[in-house]
Design an enzyme around this catalytic site. Structure first.
Site, PDB file in Angstrom:
ATOM      1  CG  HIS A 161     -22.752  -3.717  11.331  1.00 17.07           C
ATOM      2  ND1 HIS A 161     -22.203  -2.490  11.085  1.00 17.07           N
ATOM      3  CD2 HIS A 161     -22.106  -4.189  12.432  1.00 17.07           C
ATOM      4  CE1 HIS A 161     -21.264  -2.228  11.967  1.00 17.07           C
ATOM      5  NE2 HIS A 161     -21.183  -3.247  12.805  1.00 17.07           N
ATOM      6  CG  ASP A 370     -28.859  -2.310   2.972  1.00 16.73           C
ATOM      7  OD1 ASP A 370     -28.132  -2.833   3.837  1.00 16.73           O
ATOM      8  OD2 ASP A 370     -28.446  -1.922   1.864  1.00 16.73           O
TER       9      ASP A 370
HETATM   10  O1  F6P Z   1     -23.823  -5.660   5.909  1.00 17.27           O
HETATM   11  C1  F6P Z   1     -23.135  -6.511   6.739  1.00 17.27           C
HETATM   12  C2  F6P Z   1     -21.703  -6.629   6.338  1.00 17.27           C
HETATM   13  O2  F6P Z   1     -20.975  -7.232   7.371  1.00 17.27           O
HETATM   14  C3  F6P Z   1     -21.133  -5.266   5.998  1.00 17.27           C
HETATM   15  O3  F6P Z   1     -20.831  -4.531   7.113  1.00 17.27           O
HETATM   16  C4  F6P Z   1     -20.009  -5.628   5.123  1.00 17.27           C
HETATM   17  O4  F6P Z   1     -19.681  -4.619   4.244  1.00 17.27           O
HETATM   18  C5  F6P Z   1     -20.514  -6.805   4.375  1.00 17.27           C
HETATM   19  O5  F6P Z   1     -21.530  -7.400   5.171  1.00 17.27           O
HETATM   20  C6  F6P Z   1     -19.351  -7.715   4.044  1.00 17.27           C
HETATM   21  O6  F6P Z   1     -19.705  -9.004   3.761  1.00 17.27           O
HETATM   22  P1  F6P Z   1     -18.596 -10.127   3.682  1.00 17.27           P
HETATM   23  O7  F6P Z   1     -17.702  -9.992   4.882  1.00 17.27           O
HETATM   24  O8  F6P Z   1     -19.357 -11.405   3.680  1.00 17.27           O
HETATM   25  O9  F6P Z   1     -17.855  -9.891   2.419  1.00 17.27           O
END
Ligand code: F6P
Length: 466
Positions: A161, A370
């Site tokens: 992602h 991003d």
């Molecule tokens: O951007 C990567 C990601 O895994 C997103 O899909 C998600 O919204 C975000 O990071 C969440 O981060 P964390 O699980 O560390 O709160």
């Protein structure tokens, strides 16, 4: 035939029922996977978000809204070294081109591997022979190899992602060959954009010495072949539109409009993360007010920034810096009845965000780097087609490639340049209605049609058929 079975999704975070609803903090991945599992049936496996004193073998099973989740707890030490450590203090900064923030600790790398092994141990008994297995994101790169080592023969897919870094950045990671080699165990690897895909193929060819066919994305190394492709993720359009019809959305829109009175609202919604370019964004707004001091009475900027990964030092630092910058501008530009920047440290539901986006005439989405950025797409999705707002978007967001529409869609900016941001804000504020409508029309088709359901269907179809 392989692939006719259920879908087994594996990711670090699972939207367990009690966490659902906090959409602003949860981000796009959770919503996307929920939608995919509802459509196809199956299981979602991951970390419960709970910490225990010692590692526990228990698997928590739950079935809510047609989605079965299976989660494990991690010990406090595992959370510290796998999640805060290797995932978020090594891979995350490095993959977002922030080598200056990346920490290289042998210990956290070992715990990262160990937690991947625990995931493999927990999920293997839940997988049936016909299931498609789809692993998500940088926390779980070596998981495919661990599953194969347990004899799993299923089709295995992986989706990243976040960005994939250029080869010379990645080679600063100790044991990078081992990480990428383990990734080649998957049958299909998905990236958000062609740019990240081509960096990956470049690494495979030039560092690993793999045989790469750039046209088909096929990578052959040590007798195994995997396919790598770009699959840009989209939003859950139907769900978001339905949220926009709720009382919560209408109330949120009215609340924002009432509070800004005659002033134009400009909005940013981001996890509080250094990759999102928040201090740089505030510098751009500061530059705009320096150039147009009289417009501090016309424009109010609302930054919604739910705190994230708060135990990681670089996140504490970015928060302090952002608070300082917002404070400086507000100190210099406020009047008794005017505060130009509102900085809000919490998340909101999708319905409320829809209302806020609709009320805001400018959406500011300016990450330094991003993978995709679904906020940009949600901002467009929430606009009134008759009177749409303007999206100002970083050239370094994956979404830029879909939303720029050859210069006719979003206003693209370099987020490192306060001048470029100030000029884009001025352009957006003065943009005639016909141009706003035309730009909205240039973006809305891809936002609506290249949605999360299409993304899931495309990836799963490819995974099942190769
Ligand atoms: O951007 C990567 C990601 O895994 C997103 O899909 C998600 O919204 C975000 O990071 C969440 O981060 P964390 O699980 O560390 O709160």
């Amino acid at each position: 035939m392989a692939g006719d079975g259920r879908l087994v999704v594996i990711s670090n975070r699972v939207a367990v029922p009690k966490a659902r609803g906090a959409a602003g903090a949860q981000g796009g991945l959770a919503g996307a996977l929920n939608a995919a599992l509802k459509d196809r049936g199956g299981i979602w496996f991951g970390w419960s978000g709970e910490e225990t004193e010692i590692p526990s073998e228990t698997i928590h099973l739950d079935r809510t809204d047609g989605v079965t989740t299976a989660t494990i707890d991690l010990s406090a030490q595992e959370v510290e070294e796998y999640y805060n450590g290797y995932a978020n203090s090594t891979l995350w900064p490095l993959f977002h081109y922030r080598i200056d923030l990346a920490e290289f600790e042998k210990r956290t790398g070992q715990v990262y591997e160990r937690v991947n092994e625990r995931f493999a141990e927990g999920v293997s008994p839940l997988i049936d022979a016909e299931d498609l297995v789809w692993v998500h994101d940088y926390h779980l790169i070596p998981l495919g190899e661990r599953l194969r080592a347990r004899g799993l023969k299923n089709r295995l897919g992986f989706f990243l992602h976040i960005p994939w870094p250029p080869t010379r950045l990645l080679t600063s990671l100790p044991f990078h060959e081992r990480l990428v080699n383990s990734m080649l165990t998957y049958d299909l690897i998905g990236f958000q954009t062609e740019e990240w895909l081509s960096s990956f193929l470049h690494y495979c060819e030039n560092e690993l010495g793999a045989e790469v066919d750039a046209q088909s994305g096929r990578v052959t190394f040590e007798g195994r072949t995997t396919t790598a492709r770009a699959y840009p993720i989209g939003i859950d359009w139907d769900h978001f539109q339905a949220q926009g019809q709720t009382d919560d959305a209408r109330r949120a829109q009215k609340r924002l409009l009432a509070s800004t009175r005659h002033r134009t609202a400009m909005i940013g919604v981001d996890r509080l993360d250094y990759s999102k370019g928040l201090p740089e964004r505030i510098d751009g707004i500061g530059r705009f007010f320096d150039e147009h001091p009289e417009r501090a009475r016309d424009l109010v900027f609302i930054q919604i920034a739910p705190p994230s990964r708060e135990d990681v030092e670089s996140y504490q630092q970015i928060r302090a810096l952002l608070e300082q910058k917002c404070g400086q501008i507000n100190g210099a530009r406020s009047e008794v009845d005017i505060v130009p920047i509102r900085y809000v440290n919490r998340g909101y539901s999708h319905a409320e965000l829809f209302g806020f986006f609709r009320a805001a005439k400018i959406g500011l989405v300016t990450p330094l780097r991003d993978g995709m950025n679904l906020v940009a797409k949600e901002y467009v999705a929430a606009q009134d087609p008759q009177d749409p707002g303007v999206l100002i978007l970083s050239d370094f967001a994956g979404a830029a490639r879909q939303l720029e529409a050859d210069g006719t869609g979003a206003l693209l900016v370099n987020p490192h340049s306060p001048d470029a941001m100030a000029s884009a804000i001025a352009t957006a504020l003065d943009m005639p209605l016909e141009e706003r409508q035309a730009r909205y029309q240039a973006m809305i088709g891809t936002v609506r049609d290249d949605n999360v359901q299409a993304w899931t269907a495309e990836f799963c179809k490819q995974l099942a058929s190769d």
